[in-house]
Design a protein around this motif. Structure first.
Motif, short mmCIF file in Angstrom:
data_model
loop_
_atom_site.label_atom_id
_atom_site.label_comp_id
_atom_site.label_asym_id
_atom_site.label_seq_id
_atom_site.Cartn_x
_atom_site.Cartn_y
_atom_site.Cartn_z
N TRP A 205 0.71 -1.26 -0.12
CA TRP A 205 0.05 -0.11 0.01
C TRP A 205 0.85 1.37 0.28
O TRP A 205 0.34 2.34 0.28
CB TRP A 205 -0.95 0.13 1.20
N CYS A 206 2.19 1.33 -0.37
CA CYS A 206 2.83 2.35 -0.39
C CYS A 206 2.79 2.99 -1.76
O CYS A 206 2.43 2.43 -2.82
CB CYS A 206 4.45 2.08 -0.27
N THR A 207 3.16 4.30 -1.86
CA THR A 207 3.11 5.29 -3.10
C THR A 207 4.42 5.49 -3.23
O THR A 207 5.27 6.25 -2.52
CB THR A 207 2.28 6.44 -3.03
N ILE A 208 5.22 5.37 -4.72
CA ILE A 208 6.34 5.52 -4.88
C ILE A 208 6.49 6.55 -6.24
O ILE A 208 5.58 6.41 -6.91
CB ILE A 208 7.07 4.23 -5.60
N PHE A 231 1.23 -1.62 -4.36
CA PHE A 231 1.85 -0.56 -4.41
C PHE A 231 1.32 0.43 -5.42
O PHE A 231 0.80 -0.11 -6.57
CB PHE A 231 3.28 -0.51 -4.32
N ASP A 274 5.23 7.86 -0.26
CA ASP A 274 5.67 7.28 0.84
C ASP A 274 7.11 7.42 0.79
O ASP A 274 8.05 7.29 1.55
CB ASP A 274 5.16 5.94 0.88
N LYS A 307 10.45 12.76 3.36
CA LYS A 307 10.24 11.60 2.58
C LYS A 307 11.58 11.09 2.19
O LYS A 307 12.49 11.78 1.77
CB LYS A 307 9.47 11.89 1.09
#
Length: 385
Positions: A205-208, A231, A274, A307
C-alpha cells in the motif's frame, strides 16, 4: 565523466522517415570524408541519442540539432589489406544495440573481445592494447559517466592479479580473458541483484514517486509486482523527452497502478508519496548522484517533507569525481522542443543532468549492498585499489 561528448553522423530527413542512429562506416565516410574531426561547439550527448533509439522517441525534428562527426576507426596501424581489422567501436556498437544492455556493460563486452582478438605476444603489449581500446571507448562519448567508470573498473579488475607475472603468456592471457568475462557477468547481473536487495524497502500500500525512465528502477518495481506487493507509482512526465510516459506504459503492462504527473506537480503531489526512487547516471565520491535533470529539485522537495529518497545504481557507475556544485559539471546537451518557436535572442538551457548532493539522499541500492551515502567513498577506494 562529465567532460566527454561525441555526436553521431546523422542523416537529416525533411519528412517523418525513420532515422538510423548507427549508420554504416561507409555512409559515415560519405557524409564527412575529412579524417580529422572538427570541434563541435554544441555537441549532442550520444548517451541521449542511444536512449532515444531504444525507447522509440526519435523524430527528425528532435535530432536536427545533432552535428555530424567523423569516424575514428579504422586505425592508421591496421593489419594487412584484405583482412577486416578489429574495431572496438564496432564491437561496442553491436553490443549496445540491445535495449536491455547498459552502455557500460556493452563496453565491458567489447573490451573482452579485444583480448580475444589480440595478436599481442607479451603481457605488456596486451595491456597497452587494452588501454588504447579503453581510451577509445571513453572518448566515444565523453558525457557518459558509466561508460568511463566501467572502462576504468574493467582495467583495474582484469589486470589486478600478481599471478600474471609468473605465468607464460598464453596462460596469463587466458587468465585475463577469464577475469574479463567474469567482470562482464558481474556487471550484467547487477540490475537483478539490486532489484532483490531493494525489496525490503517496498511495503504494501505504499506510493512511490519515480523520475524519468531508469531500467534498474523498472526492474525493482517489476520484481515487487512479481512478489505480489501492492503499491502504486507516480511517474513524472520527464520533459523534454517524456521518458516518464514510457515508464508509465511499462508499469501499466504489469498491472501496476500508475499516475502520470507533469514535472511541475511534484511538490503538489509529494504529500501522497511514501518514498522516492531514482536511477543514476553516476555516483560520485561524495555519495551524491548525477542523474536526469530535475532529480535535484525533486530530492529537495522530498527532503523538506521528510520523505525517504532512494537511489538505485550499479557499481560500474561509481566514478572518481567530486563535483562541488552544479557549475562544476560541463553539461551533456540535448535538444529541447518547447512546442512553439523560440526567439533567436532567447537562450535555452539544454543541460540534460544535474547533481544531487548526498545530504538529500537516504540510501543507495547497489549490487555491493544497500549503502548510506557516506559509505560510497569507502567503496570507491575498494573498487579502484
Amino acid at each position: 565523466m562529465w567532460r566527454r561528448s561525441a555526436s553521431f553522423v546523422l542523416d537529416k530527413h525533411h519528412n517523418n522517415k525513420p532515422i538510423s542512429l548507427t549508420p554504416s562506416l561507409d555512409s559515415m565516410a560519405e557524409v564527412n570524408p575529412n579524417p580529422n574531426p572538427n570541434p563541435n561547439p554544441n555537441p549532442i550527448s550520444a548517451y541521449y541519442q542511444t536512449r532515444a533509439k531504444h525507447h522509440g522517441i526519435v523524430t527528425s525534428d528532435w535530432l536536427e540539432q545533432a552535428q555530424a562527426a567523423v569516424v575514428r576507426y579504422p586505425d592508421k596501424d591496421s593489419p594487412v589489406a584484405g583482412r577486416r581489422p578489429f574495431s572496438v567501436i564496432e564491437e561496442f556498437d553491436c553490443w549496445r544495440q540491445q535495449p536491455d544492455l547498459a552502455e557500460a556493460v556493452a563496453a565491458v563486452r567489447a573490451l573482452a573481445a579485444v583480448i580475444r582478438a589480440s595478436e599481442a605476444t607479451t603481457m605488456m603489449e596486451l595491456e597497452i592494447e587494452l588501454k588504447k581500446a579503453s581510451d577509445t571507448l571513453k572518448s566515444w562519448d565523453t558525457t557518459s559517466i558509466s561508460l568511463t567508470a566501467g572502462c576504468d573498473l574493467f582495467m583495474r579488475y582484469v589486470t589486478r592479479t600478481s599471478a600474471l607475472e609468473f605465468e607464460d603468456f598464453n596462460a596469463a592471457k587466458a587468465r585475463v580473458l577469464g577475469r574479463a568475462e567474469k567482470f562482464g557477468e558481474i556487471s550484467y547481473k547487477a540490475r537483478k541483484i539490486i532489484a532483490v536487495l531493494s525489496q525490503d524497502f517496498i511495503f504494501d500500500w505504499c506510493t512511490i514517486l519515480v523520475h524519468g525512465f531508469s531500467r534498474v528502477v523498472l526492474e525493482i518495481l517489476k520484481t515487487a509486482a512479481q512478489n505480489k506487493k501492492l503499491f502504486r507509482v507516480l511517474c513524472t512526465e520527464g520533459r523534454p523527452d517524456k521518458t516518464g510516459v514510457l515508464l508509465a506504459k511499462e508499469l501499466a503492462k504489469l498491472d501496476v497502478p500508475v499516475k502520470l504527473l507533469i514535472d511541475s506537480a511534484v511538490a503538489y503531489s509529494m504529500d501522497e508519496v511514501d518514498m522516492v526512487i531514482f536511477g543514476a547516471d553516476g555516483v560520485v565520491e561524495s555519495g551524491g548522484v548525477i542523474n536526469m535533470m530535475g532529480t535535484y529539485q525533486i530530492a529537495l522537495v522530498a527532503h523538506t517533507m521528510n520523505k525517504p529518497v532512494y537511489v538505485a545504481a550499479e557499481s560500474y557507475k561509481f566514478a572518481r569525481l567530486y563535483p562541488l556544485d552544479q557549475k562544476d559539471l560541463e553539461p551533456a546537451l540535448r535538444p529541447v522542443d518547447f512546442g512553439v518557436p523560440v526567439p533567436p535572442k532567447v537562450e535555452v538551457e539544454r543541460s540534460a543532468r544535474d547533481y544531487t548532493p548526498p545530504q538529500y539522499l537516504t540510501m543507495l541500492f547497489t549490487d555491493l549492498g544497500v549503502l548510506t551515502p557516506s559509505v560510497v567513498s569507502d567503496e570507491l577506494i575498494q573498487l579502484y585499489l
